[in-house]
Write an enzyme that holds these catalytic residues in place. Structure first.
Site, PDB file in Angstrom:
ATOM      1  N   THR A  13       0.892  -1.334   0.094  1.00 44.74           N
ATOM      2  CA  THR A  13      -0.451  -0.082   0.105  1.00 44.74           C
ATOM      3  C   THR A  13       0.851   1.662   0.060  1.00 44.74           C
ATOM      4  OG1 THR A  13      -0.251   0.228   2.707  1.00 44.74           O
ATOM      5  CG2 THR A  13      -2.055  -0.755   1.226  1.00 44.74           C
ATOM      6  N   SER A  15       3.783   3.880  -1.051  1.00 44.57           N
ATOM      7  CA  SER A  15       5.093   4.233  -2.774  1.00 44.57           C
ATOM      8  C   SER A  15       5.351   3.793  -3.679  1.00 44.57           C
ATOM      9  CB  SER A  15       5.242   6.101  -1.403  1.00 44.57           C
ATOM     10  OG  SER A  15       6.147   6.261  -2.797  1.00 44.57           O
ATOM     11  N   VAL A  16       5.811   2.840  -2.659  1.00 45.20           N
ATOM     12  CA  VAL A  16       7.254   2.050  -3.519  1.00 45.20           C
ATOM     13  C   VAL A  16       5.886   0.822  -3.953  1.00 45.20           C
ATOM     14  CG1 VAL A  16       8.998   0.358  -3.932  1.00 45.20           C
ATOM     15  CG2 VAL A  16       9.087   2.578  -3.063  1.00 45.20           C
ATOM     16  N   SER A  41      -3.419  -2.239   8.160  1.00 44.88           N
ATOM     17  CA  SER A  41      -4.703  -2.457   7.107  1.00 44.88           C
ATOM     18  C   SER A  41      -5.167  -3.776   6.435  1.00 44.88           C
ATOM     19  CB  SER A  41      -4.215  -2.125   5.629  1.00 44.88           C
ATOM     20  OG  SER A  41      -3.635  -0.863   6.247  1.00 44.88           O
ATOM     21  N   ARG A 112      21.823  -4.780   1.458  1.00 44.25           N
ATOM     22  CA  ARG A 112      22.457  -4.336   1.059  1.00 44.25           C
ATOM     23  C   ARG A 112      23.985  -4.369   1.231  1.00 44.25           C
ATOM     24  NH1 ARG A 112      19.672   1.255  -0.310  1.00 44.25           N
ATOM     25  NH2 ARG A 112      17.734   0.188  -1.521  1.00 44.25           N
ATOM     26  N   CYS A 151      17.918   4.623  -4.813  1.00 46.41           N
ATOM     27  CA  CYS A 151      17.079   5.650  -6.269  1.00 46.41           C
ATOM     28  C   CYS A 151      17.355   6.492  -6.692  1.00 46.41           C
ATOM     29  CB  CYS A 151      15.428   5.873  -5.467  1.00 46.41           C
ATOM     30  SG  CYS A 151      15.427   6.709  -3.895  1.00 46.41           S
ATOM     31  N   GLY A 182      10.207  10.075  -2.938  1.00 44.46           N
ATOM     32  CA  GLY A 182      11.239   8.611  -2.974  1.00 44.46           C
ATOM     33  C   GLY A 182      10.756   9.434  -1.441  1.00 44.46           C
ATOM     34  N   HIS A 244      14.675  11.583 -10.101  1.00 47.50           N
ATOM     35  CA  HIS A 244      15.645  11.995  -8.953  1.00 47.50           C
ATOM     36  C   HIS A 244      16.793  12.526 -10.547  1.00 47.50           C
ATOM     37  CE1 HIS A 244      14.162  10.757  -5.946  1.00 47.50           C
ATOM     38  NE2 HIS A 244      15.246   9.960  -5.638  1.00 47.50           N
ATOM     39  N   THR A 330      10.941   6.117  -8.813  1.00 44.19           N
ATOM     40  CA  THR A 330      10.521   4.985  -8.368  1.00 44.19           C
ATOM     41  C   THR A 330       9.451   3.481 -10.016  1.00 44.19           C
ATOM     42  OG1 THR A 330       8.355   6.006  -8.725  1.00 44.19           O
ATOM     43  CG2 THR A 330       9.315   6.719  -6.687  1.00 44.19           C
TER      44      THR A 330
END
Lengths: 352, 352, 352, 352
Positions: A13, A15-16, A41, A112, A151, A182, A244, A330
């Site tokens: 849900t 943004s990404v 949710s 990462r 990003c 972002g 960006h 995104t």
């Protein structure tokens, strides 16, 4: 025609997460069958719980999917999980999914820096995917975790790598003007960004200075060695919705001309290993001749958001060259990049 | 109390001209008695001809002044002329005013590279004003021309000079995020900047790389020698109304600590020679502790637009240090800087 | 010269609280001696706790005041309290302050519908202040509560009242384009308003339809009677930092010409009772001749944010006339209006 | 499969011209074979002459087309011409194209008031196309001119017509918040719209008050009779890139409930005559349940920019009902609408 691979979107849900949902609509290889969200949710349908923020409308196919808890046990059908989780939650739960046999393509930063987890950009370091076998053996997982970069790194790593392959990059200074999308939702307050700039994004400069050295590092004998170039970063937020924009100055190992650099960028070809992947853009790098390009509103959708735009190649009085680089934060820089990674993995593991 | 000096504003209806008019309202030393404009507006009152764009209202005192042609012969009363002329027109007409005995404080770039014309920033190089005598003798002028720098240079030259005086600046790379007001009116089209960034401003990078070396240069025996530091610039336009934000990385001659740099900036004092000038801010440099400052909307009006804000001093992996610097582009960076220069000159020539 | 009246600002760190602090700096009658905030900030200095959002810098005089709990017992010195509290908290605590003998000038909506609490706009209904005696008697308070209207009402009620006094207003339809600062901080997410409009503000239309009828109502025998005009409202949020712009169509009781209406607005004079109050603008209404005015960025600061700008008076095919009206939502429409009310009260109660 | 119809775009380099080019890429019935521009650009390729402003990239197929003069004689192949001409030029040249046998689908306002030229919105008044025969006979043209409405009218005429068909619309007041793309390029200066609203658009209110009465008028015996409803309009420009948002209040002839109105909008079906036209959206009206919708950034692309979004149906204290309506100003409201008209005509004349 093979059957589609059933996939989940974790934190669907946000943004990404919304970008994952949007890009996976009608995907030829993947089909979203499960979605997860935070406790608030869980149990609602996607349409009920999601404050949709993307200009393209919410896909019909997910509107009535029910949101599940973000736990490995929630998933009953998915072979892949695309993760839009925040880093702290990703840290806790992504290994559970991998242990259960799911391939997690994660946009989170949590793993990462793990030496056995690749930061993949297919057109740069598809060979780093080889480390997945070591990862599985070492951690005892039947699935695995692969990540895409931050990003901002994504907005310049493809051209920087192309130049590196040709002439060697010794050092680069990077200055970003980053989009509000972002920061997620509600993210940046309008009082902070209308008629304003925020010259600080927590943790971002450290990521931008590290991640390219891993992505552009060499893989050998089960080990990724960092690239020895030095990167310095200044990161900023500006009043742009998506994409960006990066100004960078860099020095090469070989002394070359501006035309050499331009030639590398103009003649760039996507590597063979990416051809045919559904998210692979026709042009990985779009070189712009105009003085005032690339620009976020005009160039972010090139290659359906998967191309990197570059321009303004010129000499620099301190470094060797200057340029401007840009990609969609995104798509290429988050959900799109993660799906591209998933496609690379799907081809290798399942012969797509 | 002396009588006020009668002054003219050249190109009074444009974006910078308006700032001159606004800042000279109720000025304790100067009184606007004549205003000029291009042919289209000559003969109209200021109120009729001017599309006022500043948030503070148009001063009553100028509303009914009549616009004169921009020629030396138009002026009958003015001792000073504040010039907001475009460079090409300034090139042609500013010497006529100087010849006629008028002191031209010019915001135009036309004569900034003239070896006998100083680019003045009173808190940096008030001593360069000495060259005015040479200028008068050499060119046979009874007046003269002094200039203020380009607005982007202005946004960082005060702190850079403070650091230079303490430890020597060897090189600096400068990235700008510039306000739309710097492009005049109509200037930047809204279709070009809403939800967008323009990574190019014609001629700007060259100015930013040159002007600080002249301003921070040494003056001796009637000659300004350029400072030997090297500057590289990337300039960009963003959706901000007023104030230019600058990210810069720099190296010093002496190896010093971050705390040394912070200390120079926090303890900065306006030089004696500026104290008492009406436009002199209490603090020439405002050092911000918060991670996310300075910001244009919040910091541009410090010192009534005449302070430079700095923050985010941190080490850099390629240079020695990084920081963010900001000032108001049409006050400190244009009309306000020019008036400050006029005040310095008025004190010297007329004993104010 | 009398001593200044010691005052408190309740909820001093929020968006409206900051405006109170900013406007009360160097106020000739009032001096801020106490400030309150929510639990999270209690005990911190103002400077520590406050994310300052106003373009003019934070006043030095409050930086080191300590934030107190928002309770009547916290205040030891204040005679007035300017309240920027959210409505639900105001509901609970404002009567405690009034009971303790403090005059609460409240920007909150909590008591605007209380029949004994006036919604004051000094240039419209200063006589409604008479109800304060009834309020004190009825509620047993030695202090009291007076309110200013909602910011959108404020953006048109002065001209609407001037027209009503001249010709009688029968009905009006009101359409707003409201600034983000009205939603506080963090308030409106940037993802919701950049390149966007939000055609809904919760509870706003109801306030705009009710409040003018009370403000413009008649006061007699201790009772405010609502004005019989009918108002319909559409309220919207747009990407403007400060000032609400209102389009309205209205019908008058008397049939009059457009020139009659213009004449009322151009010749408007602040009523005698307001003259000399520190916040009283020279012109309560500024009539703009230009077709494209008023505009928020250009006109919001007229009268130091206390003037209402009007323009575009023209006939309407359904109503009698159309016009555009605008005022600064956090000055005239919030903190400034509340201080103006406080000044009216200070003159009456303390002979200022 | 029939061959595609060769078409021209007149004034192809401007803001609406670009939208035509973008929307006609891969159109199943039309193929752009000729493009025209003003003298300055004639002879250049499209790519050379055009400052492309749309977020989707410039189609490859037109990049190398050469720009022709905007004269009927320039066109050698086109059967249709889509006109993005300014009104004054359209006035002069569109009849020449019609005389030559070309069907001009014009976005210009020049002939919208001509009694023999329809303002077509296929889902509203497809039958008005019958007047084309009269137009040809009367003017002696073998081609013809059809127009689409002004973009603001387009943003609400479909739902208003649906309500009219059901219950009769007696009067409506319309407030617009219009996107900058409607003003072309360079169009609105950024200094005029960032942190601002412009409450005036020249000539717009007159168009909005007239055009719906013609579009919703009845066609009989070769004559379009205006609808008797009365419309009043307030038009404004806001900082949105694409899509006009409209607040409107209206009264119906029949007294009905809010639920009746909602039902009309929710159950709206595109008329039979539009089904199968390539630009026909699945849903001509999208009814939004959420309080805060429609919003331009989120809803403008519904139906590929050809749907009208409506929401916030509620009662009104002066009129009967209030609502918010929105459509994409350069797709539905300009180029897309014009192409939709062309499709209707192509089906009728050429049996597509």
């Amino acid at each position: 025609m093979k059957n589609k691979i059933p996939v989940a979107v974790l934190a669907a849900t946000g943004s990404v997460g919304q970008r994952f949902i949007s890009l996976l609509e009608n995907h030829p290889w993947f089909e979203v069958v499960e979605i997860t969200a935070s406790d608030r949710s869980v149990g609602k349908t996607y349409q009920e719980a999601c404050h949709w923020l993307i200009t393209d409308p919410m896909p019909e196919s997910v509107k009535n999917l029910t949101l599940l808890p973000t736990e490995a046990n929630s998933l009953q059908k998915s072979v892949f999980a695309f993760s839009a989780l925040p880093a702290d939650i990703a840290k806790n739960v992504e290994p559970d999914f991998a242990r259960k046999g799911i391939y997690v393509c994660s946009n989170a930063s949590a793993y990462r820096k793990d030496p056995l987890v690749p930061i993949l950009v297919p057109e740069v370091n598809a060979n780093h995917l080889d480390i997945l076998d070591i990862q599985q053996k070492t951690y005892g997982w039947s699935g695995g975790i692969i990540t895409n970069p931050n990003c901002t790194t994504c907005a310049f790593v493809v051209p920087l790598n192309a130049i590196d392959k040709a002439y060697g990059v010794q050092k680069a200074i990077v200055f970003s003007m980053q989009a509000i999308s972002g920061a997620g939702y509600p993210g940046v307050a309008s009082m902070d960004i209308i008629d304003n700039v925020i010259p600080y994004i927590g943790g971002e400069e450290e990521k931008v200075e590290y991640e390219p050295t891993k992505i552009m590092g060499s893989y050998q004998d089960g080990k990724i060695s960092l690239h020895p170039m030095v990167i310095s970063a200044h990161t900023n937020r500006v009043a742009v919705v998506d994409a960006h924009t990066i100004c960078l100055s860099f020095s090469t190992n070989q002394k070359v001309s501006k035309d050499n650099i331009i030639s590398v960028l103009k003649n760039y070809q996507m590597p063979e290993i990416c051809i045919g992947l559904p998210s692979c853009p026709d042009r990985g790098i779009v070189y712009h001749e105009a003085d005032n390009r690339p620009q976020p509103r005009l160039d972010r959708n090139l290659g359906r958001g998967m191309s990197t735009s570059v321009g303004r190649i010129r000499e620099d009085s301190i470094f060797d060259f200057r340029m401007v680089s840009l990609s969609h934060n995104t798509i290429m820089g988050a959900a799109g990049g993660s799906i591209f990674n998933g496609e690379l993995l799907a081809r290798r593991k399942f012969g797509f």
